[in-house]
Scaffold this motif. Structure first.
Motif, PDB file in Angstrom:
ATOM      1  N   HIS A   1       0.841  -1.190   0.000  1.00  0.00           N
ATOM      2  CA  HIS A   1       0.000   0.000   0.000  1.00  0.00           C
ATOM      3  C   HIS A   1       0.874   1.237   0.000  1.00  0.00           C
ATOM      4  O   HIS A   1       1.554   1.528   0.971  1.00  0.00           O
TER       5      HIS A   1
ATOM      6  N   ARG B   1      -6.702  -1.494  16.560  1.00  0.00           N
ATOM      7  CA  ARG B   1      -6.241  -2.174  15.337  1.00  0.00           C
ATOM      8  C   ARG B   1      -5.595  -3.513  15.694  1.00  0.00           C
ATOM      9  O   ARG B   1      -5.787  -4.514  15.017  1.00  0.00           O
TER      10      ARG B   1
ATOM     11  N   GLY C   1      -1.369   6.696  -0.267  1.00  0.00           N
ATOM     12  CA  GLY C   1      -1.958   7.450   0.834  1.00  0.00           C
ATOM     13  C   GLY C   1      -1.820   6.732   2.158  1.00  0.00           C
ATOM     14  O   GLY C   1      -1.276   5.631   2.232  1.00  0.00           O
ATOM     15  N   PRO C   2      -2.334   7.364   3.199  1.00  0.00           N
ATOM     16  CA  PRO C   2      -2.170   6.817   4.548  1.00  0.00           C
ATOM     17  C   PRO C   2      -2.960   5.521   4.743  1.00  0.00           C
ATOM     18  O   PRO C   2      -3.868   5.204   3.971  1.00  0.00           O
ATOM     19  N   VAL C   3      -2.573   4.810   5.784  1.00  0.00           N
ATOM     20  CA  VAL C   3      -3.289   3.580   6.119  1.00  0.00           C
ATOM     21  C   VAL C   3      -4.483   3.965   6.991  1.00  0.00           C
ATOM     22  O   VAL C   3      -4.410   4.014   8.217  1.00  0.00           O
ATOM     23  N   THR C   4      -5.569   4.268   6.315  1.00  0.00           N
ATOM     24  CA  THR C   4      -6.815   4.605   7.033  1.00  0.00           C
ATOM     25  C   THR C   4      -7.396   3.344   7.655  1.00  0.00           C
ATOM     26  O   THR C   4      -6.943   2.231   7.376  1.00  0.00           O
ATOM     27  N   ASP C   5      -8.386   3.528   8.458  1.00  0.00           N
ATOM     28  CA  ASP C   5      -9.036   2.357   9.043  1.00  0.00           C
ATOM     29  C   ASP C   5      -9.591   1.446   7.964  1.00  0.00           C
ATOM     30  O   ASP C   5      -9.540   0.223   8.070  1.00  0.00           O
ATOM     31  N   THR C   6     -10.120   2.065   6.929  1.00  0.00           N
ATOM     32  CA  THR C   6     -10.650   1.263   5.829  1.00  0.00           C
ATOM     33  C   THR C   6      -9.550   0.419   5.187  1.00  0.00           C
ATOM     34  O   THR C   6      -9.710  -0.776   4.963  1.00  0.00           O
ATOM     35  N   VAL C   7      -8.443   1.096   4.897  1.00  0.00           N
ATOM     36  CA  VAL C   7      -7.310   0.360   4.320  1.00  0.00           C
ATOM     37  C   VAL C   7      -6.859  -0.735   5.268  1.00  0.00           C
ATOM     38  O   VAL C   7      -6.625  -1.882   4.880  1.00  0.00           O
TER      39      VAL C   7
ATOM     40  N   ASP D   1      -8.462  -2.315   7.660  1.00  0.00           N
ATOM     41  CA  ASP D   1      -9.400  -3.429   7.788  1.00  0.00           C
ATOM     42  C   ASP D   1      -9.353  -4.325   6.564  1.00  0.00           C
ATOM     43  O   ASP D   1      -9.409  -5.547   6.670  1.00  0.00           O
TER      44      ASP D   1
ATOM     45  N   PHE E   1       2.745   2.954  10.115  1.00  0.00           N
ATOM     46  CA  PHE E   1       1.367   3.413  10.354  1.00  0.00           C
ATOM     47  C   PHE E   1       0.960   3.128  11.807  1.00  0.00           C
ATOM     48  O   PHE E   1       1.597   2.360  12.527  1.00  0.00           O
ATOM     49  N   ASP E   2      -0.092   3.777  12.224  1.00  0.00           N
ATOM     50  CA  ASP E   2      -0.567   3.649  13.608  1.00  0.00           C
ATOM     51  C   ASP E   2      -1.034   2.232  13.922  1.00  0.00           C
ATOM     52  O   ASP E   2      -1.699   1.583  13.110  1.00  0.00           O
TER      53      ASP E   2
END
Lengths: 346, 346, 346, 346
Positions: A41, A71, A44-50, A52, A65-66
């Motif tokens: 990936h 998570r 862009g950032p590792v969003t929650d959607t990404v 999950d 990433f966080d």
């Protein structure tokens, strides 16, 4: 280990702000893919959607990433997290990782050699006046021979001190050995016996400062030692002694350090600054007894390319159920102490 | 040795242009006096009158004064001549000394360590861009981290070459060992077997130049090798490779070397120049890919103080009929080859 | 040197009691032949007739045959004599060689490494009881673990002494370095400064004996030091200390040494004996605290094969007018002091 | 960690079968007491009664007593368990320790140096025939010089192999470095990159066996590698090659190894045996090409005394909330793999 693992493995790789191509070559990526499904990936950032969708089911995560507890709770297969950074950042819930038996690793070992080399180069520079002589030459004010060396000294059989004797200090030591230096080291986290085993003399901070003609500052910043090297400490150093700062600006009182360098009381080489970039009018830029290095000690191309190789080697071990060998492993006792800013050393 | 010697010994010391006090401390002089009558001459040159009166009967002479055959003929007790200089100058009739069994020695070993240290410092500087980065910082044009390191490389596991593998080269080698470098050496005076015994790969001049990222030029100037490193040789070096010149300016075509540095084709650090002091308008002063050192690599106070200690230690051995151990002994085969100017390296 | 030499060179090779084939391989001989006419004499001793016919006109002589002044007088082209032996024997008129500027060399350097290795092996054996434990095992009297180690000690960080610090001592030192030992050395022919430069502490004979848990005896026999290690000296050694004798039996009072070993006061390993072969009933054969080595420390096949390579490499240098680099050069001051029997170490 | 801890600490020390006095000196015990209440139990086994009364509330336990889950459940303050033994025995529920965040440590590092020294001594012995020559001497069958060395070889520049490159292998490596050996290492638990970083060439087991003149077997026994070195493997070794076994007898097919040694096909030194003590009539006792060592490589007094110092140093760190530094830390991935018998190496 060694328990045959039948289920397919998933690896999630999202190394921003680093680029995959900077740290993994084709061979590294092929080896990762040989371990299981590899999801990269970089968009862009590792969003929650990404997270999950692509990360939650991974056995191995690679990136910065966080990873808060929520998570981690979803990451039931997770065995290891590789931070492709030289520090353990605050955006991971380490306690939860330890509870779950998840290994957290960083790639700080890739910086040890280049920083050690730069530190030695800066130490010789300060001792022998290399960049200063070169500067005088360019200004037409050089003197020759003995005249040029009025303030010079040598590292051979010199008294040399270390503040901190972690991975970086240990990388510098072999470079000093052929100089036959007498090395004293102060490290409150390490037993005297350990320091002796490296061939150094364990010493108090004060002894290191008072006796050393060259001091390498290689301590990391923790929540407890910010600015612990200040005017009082610099005043303990012998006249004309050299300080080489290659870990974090936060461990010194930077202004006090500049004061001592400005009056020629000590010589200073630093690779780190409280704010980077340094202000155009910063007084450090014109201090004669300094060597200024733009946070470049570790950030070699070669070091970056080594990141991928270390991560892959350890990922292979972890996939086989073996302990990692090439990356730095977060330890419960210390991980929370370090307070690095999430800006990479390199 | 070991033959008991009853007659009193005489030692004549006239070290101009060096001063006695710069190279002998009180303890050194006391040891010399313990060997016999010590005559110190610091009051002008050693004229024939001075020689006849104070030097001719000496067993041991220390200095840089002329020793033609006529003087040697008068020196019937003479056993050893110490030149307090790093070279064997042309003002001694060496052939006559060899015929008479007179040992001629110089103190070049005192310079090996400081020059080696400076050479390593300059090599790291060129590889990592230390003085250049510092210069940019002072000009406000520095870049940071990877951006600063676009041209940087490391000595670790690097291909490194030596042109010449005499005393100075051998002093540099241990400093390179912890870097795990692959070292090739070209020295037409030394057998391949000898070079292998130092852990280096014997190689032709061309191979050293073509394969090395850093080349240390540590060959002395002889009557045969003046300017043997010229445009043809520099053009063999890899793009961006570094040349560290710490022996004699005479071995290179200096102008060609500057040309290659000026266009950034190679990087150059030099401690020596064809004329010193260098002309105020000399173009070398503004070449970006250079480190300029004002003939300061060897001329440390500590090196000077070591001169006296080496001379005294060897004088004591010679007085006992033993071979010297601390100074460089002139060899019949090579002494005439070197063509140093009678100006000391330091 | 470098001066082109037009006249053909002659090399005379008569290595008895060594055989040409044991010390020169085909490549070595080819290189010798490339230097000039090579005459090999293996058919009996070098009589005057043989000498006059085959040797007298040689530039380079290789062998152990007699070279009295009369023969040297005939050898007007002679530049170098290689003794294919580890010593300078008494059958050469060295003074005459020095007068004529003839280099005399021997091949002792080939033995330094194998003897050093054997010396270390014997030192560890004495310290750890390796051969003794093995002997007990074969006798069925072994004990295990700590019980087996009641008298054992380690070389790590141990006090170790050298009697003599010549070529052989210097070959042993690097092998000891990783043990972090504190090494003291006694050598009356070398300045304290020199010994310090090897990383050792210069010390008196008595201090070396009183403080060292392991003493390496690597001094050669001279006309002055025969039997200088006797009961008085052994009694200075700490209880249970180890003596490793690898140079010459003549430097010790052998009987006194055996007395001390027999009562377990010290441990002794020796590679040399006053008479070889040792008498079948010699009491040394049954002393428990000894390691007995049959003059085998240096005499490896590999060392012999290295003889030829060193001789050829130096012959090539000498033919070019350069100083030798691979063999030991006889020095006027010391060559007459050594009193080795004309029986090779190996 | 660093957080001041107010509640008193308890330390429970029950080192049987070791005795407190063998491994802790007065200073060590004083330092332990400075950390909190110290309870020493040397009076019989740690029964449940003893455990409940004296150990259950301890923060730190030192010993080799059983720690099943039930006991761990009671030990709510427990932070660390020190096994005063070189192995992780099966009587501890490691998984439970990891879950609870309890560090489990052993003192195997104390054995690394003495075993490395013994391994080098045995390797030189096999290569140079030291104990065999000594044996022949005592039997009156010795030969001299070259005759004694017909089968001898040297470690200098030799091909040397390691099977396993754990802590013990890494302790041997520095001792080999001055020999300039080419070292290949096989270790399936370590990445090639790691092995390269030690200066060794990573190699397959077969390559190590086929190319090495000396093979050090330093692999531990796991549930998977018992007897993995058998006739097939020994037959890959070059004629006359040497095998030095200092880890565990269980990794080799001991009978096959003896077969190869008995016929002189390979040379073997072993410190370990399948059954100890070895049967009085065991054929190993009379094999000429062997060096027999009675499990004595590590069991030096000095090693035992170091146990206490390492335990105390780490206990002090742990009491301060810092990671241990001197003892071996059990790793979840590997601790269950080792299958040592609960009989100490020493």
């Amino acid at each position: 280990m060694a328990t045959p693992e039948s289920k397919p493995r998933h690896i999630f790789l999202a190394p921003a702000p680093r680029a995959v191509a900077d740290i993994f070559d084709a061979d590294d990526l092929a080896r990762l893919k040989a371990l299981g499904t590899l999801t990269i990936h970089e968009d862009g950032p590792v969003t929650d959607t990404v997270f999950d969708k692509h990360a939650a089911h991974a056995d191995i995560m690679i990136g910065q990433f966080d990873l808060p507890a929520e998570r981690l709770a979803k990451a039931s297969s997770l065995r290891a997290v590789f931070n492709v950074e030289g520090n353990f950042l605050a955006n991971v819930d380490y306690a939860e990782c330890f509870r779950k038996g998840v290994r957290v690793l960083n790639i700080s070992p890739v910086f040890a050699e280049p920083v050690a080399e730069a530190a030695l180069g800066m130490a010789i520079d300060l001792a022998r006046g290399i960049s200063r002589s070169d500067r005088y030459f360019r200004a037409g004010t050089e003197r020759y021979g003995l005249e040029a060396n009025r303030e010079a000294f040598t590292l051979y059989r010199q008294d040399i001190g270390f503040i901190g004797m972690g991975d970086l200090g240990r990388a510098i030591l072999p470079l000093l050995r052929p100089f036959g230096a007498h090395v004293r080291a102060y490290d409150p986290w390490l037993p005297a016996m350990w320091i002796e085993s490296t061939g150094c003399e364990p010493a108090s901070l004060e002894t290191v400062l008072r006796t050393s003609k060259v001091v390498f500052v290689v301590a990391g910043v923790t929540s407890e030692n910010q600015g612990f090297l200040g005017a009082k400490e610099f005043s303990m150093m012998p006249e004309g002694a050299a300080l080489v700062l290659v870990s974090r600006a936060g461990v010194v009182d930077f202004d006090a350090m500049l004061d001592f360098a400005a009056k020629g009381r000590i010589r200073v080489a630093t690779d780190v600054f409280p704010e980077e970039p340094v202000s155009p009018t910063h007084r450090a830029r014109s201090i004669d007894h300094m060597v200024l290095s733009p946070h470049a000690a570790g950030a070699l191309d070669g070091a970056l390319r080594e990141i991928g190789k270390r991560v892959v080697a350890d990922a292979e071990l972890i996939a086989r159920g073996l302990p990692s060998a090439m990356c730095k492993v977060a330890q419960p006792e210390t991980v929370a102490l370090f307070r690095s800013k999430p800006v990479s050393k390199s």
